[in-house]
Design a protein around this motif. Structure first.
Motif, PDB file in Angstrom:
ATOM      1  N   THR A   5      16.388   0.288  34.808  1.00 26.60           N
ATOM      2  CA  THR A   5      17.827  -1.221  35.709  1.00 26.60           C
ATOM      3  C   THR A   5      17.082  -1.620  36.942  1.00 26.60           C
ATOM      4  O   THR A   5      16.462  -0.861  37.171  1.00 26.60           O
ATOM      5  CB  THR A   5      18.606  -0.664  35.290  1.00 26.60           C
ATOM      6  N   PRO A 145      15.388  -6.283  32.235  1.00 31.21           N
ATOM      7  CA  PRO A 145      17.140  -6.577  32.679  1.00 31.21           C
ATOM      8  C   PRO A 145      16.942  -7.779  33.115  1.00 31.21           C
ATOM      9  O   PRO A 145      18.120  -8.897  32.684  1.00 31.21           O
ATOM     10  CB  PRO A 145      17.591  -5.270  33.665  1.00 31.21           C
ATOM     11  N   THR A 291      20.303  -5.605  37.089  1.00 37.11           N
ATOM     12  CA  THR A 291      21.965  -4.508  35.764  1.00 37.11           C
ATOM     13  C   THR A 291      22.407  -3.591  37.166  1.00 37.11           C
ATOM     14  O   THR A 291      21.827  -3.328  38.205  1.00 37.11           O
ATOM     15  CB  THR A 291      21.375  -4.300  34.386  1.00 37.11           C
ATOM     16  N   THR A 295      23.708   1.539  32.245  1.00 41.41           N
ATOM     17  CA  THR A 295      23.505   0.368  32.277  1.00 41.41           C
ATOM     18  C   THR A 295      24.862   0.368  29.958  1.00 41.41           C
ATOM     19  O   THR A 295      25.496  -0.421  30.418  1.00 41.41           O
ATOM     20  CB  THR A 295      22.644   0.185  30.732  1.00 41.41           C
TER      21      THR A 295
END
Length: 411
Positions: A5, A145, A291, A295
């Motif tokens: 991410t 993401p 993100t 997460t």
């Protein structure tokens, strides 16, 4: 299961691959055409009465739910792109036939509507898992993401625009016009799929990946995988809880709440619009910035925020407060989906990409069907405020449970 991410506050990363953006264009065309056709099918069926309308909707959902795991196994065995090409070709043919058959004078026969719905639901069972796995096949892990957030924003836009577009098409050309528009959408999707190919380095691009026996055994292997993998198991349970507690609020309970307060139908539409605006805002932010670093925490925080919006909606003394509640609920559900999606798809074994997406679809469908029935009955017996508050409580419980689950908290 692991996923990459973008750190919070990090600058935007490199542009998404051109093949993915092109695929998004084709997918968006198909989604918009589908949404318009779904509205048109429901409208045409309503002319035969409520029971007939329910039968048509059931003809879509039953084959989609019953066959989705098999559809995931087929996509993993033969290749997601091939399955999407086959499904698109079937839907292009079916919508052309529907456009011609529905173009005659007089009402549309109920049998034709049920047949069209059954074909749509069956193709969905194979198309949805294949389509859900394509971002992983086209996009590097570190960009996943943002890619999924952009896809969700497009899907939400199609939902928002689909019903008005369907209404315009029905007004102009009846069911035949909506079917023709859906055929054009699938034509665009097919042209795009013929242009793109997942790169050789992409995970799970080999059609034979994950072949362990018959298709039914391969479909069942997804369930065994979920039982063995702690993160996938927790994510599926969280998805089911969110589907059962969040999705019915605006689709089922929101209109009932508006009627109980004596608000106009337009107010209920504004509440739904507020929810969509919240989802789109979060999806756009994630597509731009990425993100949160963890997460799992982001997904749990999203559910907690959604619960606050749902509670605000339940206790809203005026339409403006209800719209604000819908927006907060939408932002929370968008935060949840845009963090849990990359976590699941990014960490799925390359041999089971489509089957994992099929599991997500199945869990959501079953939870939603069960929740809609129970919440509808409770609203009839105890009023609509109580089931909305229970949804807020269930959503908050799911979010706090996720925060307390080490597997999700560390993800």
């Amino acid at each position: 299961m692991t996923t990459a991410t973008a750190p919070a506050g990090a600058p935007p990363r490199a542009a998404l691959p051109r093949s993915y953006l092109l695929w998004l264009v084709g997918t968006q065309a198909g989604l918009l055409g589908d949404a318009a056709l779904y509205f048109a099918l429901g409208w045409a069926a309503s002319a035969h009465g409520g029971g007939a309308a329910g039968l048509v909707l059931t003809a879509i959902t039953v084959p989609r739910t019953a066959l989705v795991l098999l559809g995931g196994a087929v996509a993993d065995r033969f290749g997601a792109r091939r399955v999407m090409l086959a499904g698109g070709a079937v839907m292009l043919s079916a919508t052309v036939v529907l456009a011609v058959a529905a173009g005659g004078r007089g009402g549309v026969p109920l049998g034709l509507l049920v047949a069209a719905a059954a074909v749509t639901g069956t193709v969905d069972a194979f198309h949805l898992p294949a389509s859900g796995s394509m971002p992983r096949r086209l996009v590097p892990a570190e960009q996943l993401p943002r890619a999924l957030a952009l896809r969700q924003a497009g899907g939400q836009s199609a939902v928002l625009l689909g019903a008005p577009l369907g209404g315009l098409l029905v007004a102009a050309g009846g069911l035949s016009g909506a079917a023709a528009a859906d055929a054009v959408g699938f034509g665009v999707l097919l042209l795009v799929l013929l242009r793109i190919r997942p790169p050789a380095r992409a995970a799970g691009t080999e059609p034979s990946a994950g072949r362990t026996g018959g298709l039914l055994r391969e479909a069942a292997s997804a369930v065994r995988l979920a039982r063995r993998d702690p993160l996938l198991r927790a994510a599926l349970l969280l998805t089911g809880a969110a589907a059962g507690a969040v999705l019915p609020v605006l689709s089922l309970l929101g209109p009932l709440l508006a009627r109980s307060h004596g608000w106009a139908a337009g107010t209920a539409g504004l509440v739904t619009g507020g929810q969509a605006a919240g989802v789109l805002a979060v999806a756009g932010l994630v597509a731009w910035r990425g993100t949160l670093p963890r997460t799992g925490v982001g997904a749990a925080a999203g559910l907690c925020a959604a619960s606050a919006g749902i509670a605000l909606l339940a206790l809203a003394p005026a339409p403006a407060v209800a719209v604000a509640g819908g927006a907060v609920a939408g932002a929370g559900s968008g935060l949840f989906a845009n963090h849990l999606g990359p976590l699941v798809l990014g960490g799925a074994p390359s041999s089971h990409l489509s089957r994992v997406q099929a599991l997500l679809t199945l869990v959501q469908s079953l939870a939603l069907v069960l929740a809609n029935g129970l919440l509808g009955l409770l609203a009839d017996r105890a009023g609509v405020t109580l089931p909305i508050l229970l949804c807020a409580l269930a959503t908050a419980t799911a979010g706090l449970t996720a925060l307390a689950t080490p597997t999700l908290r560390r993800a």
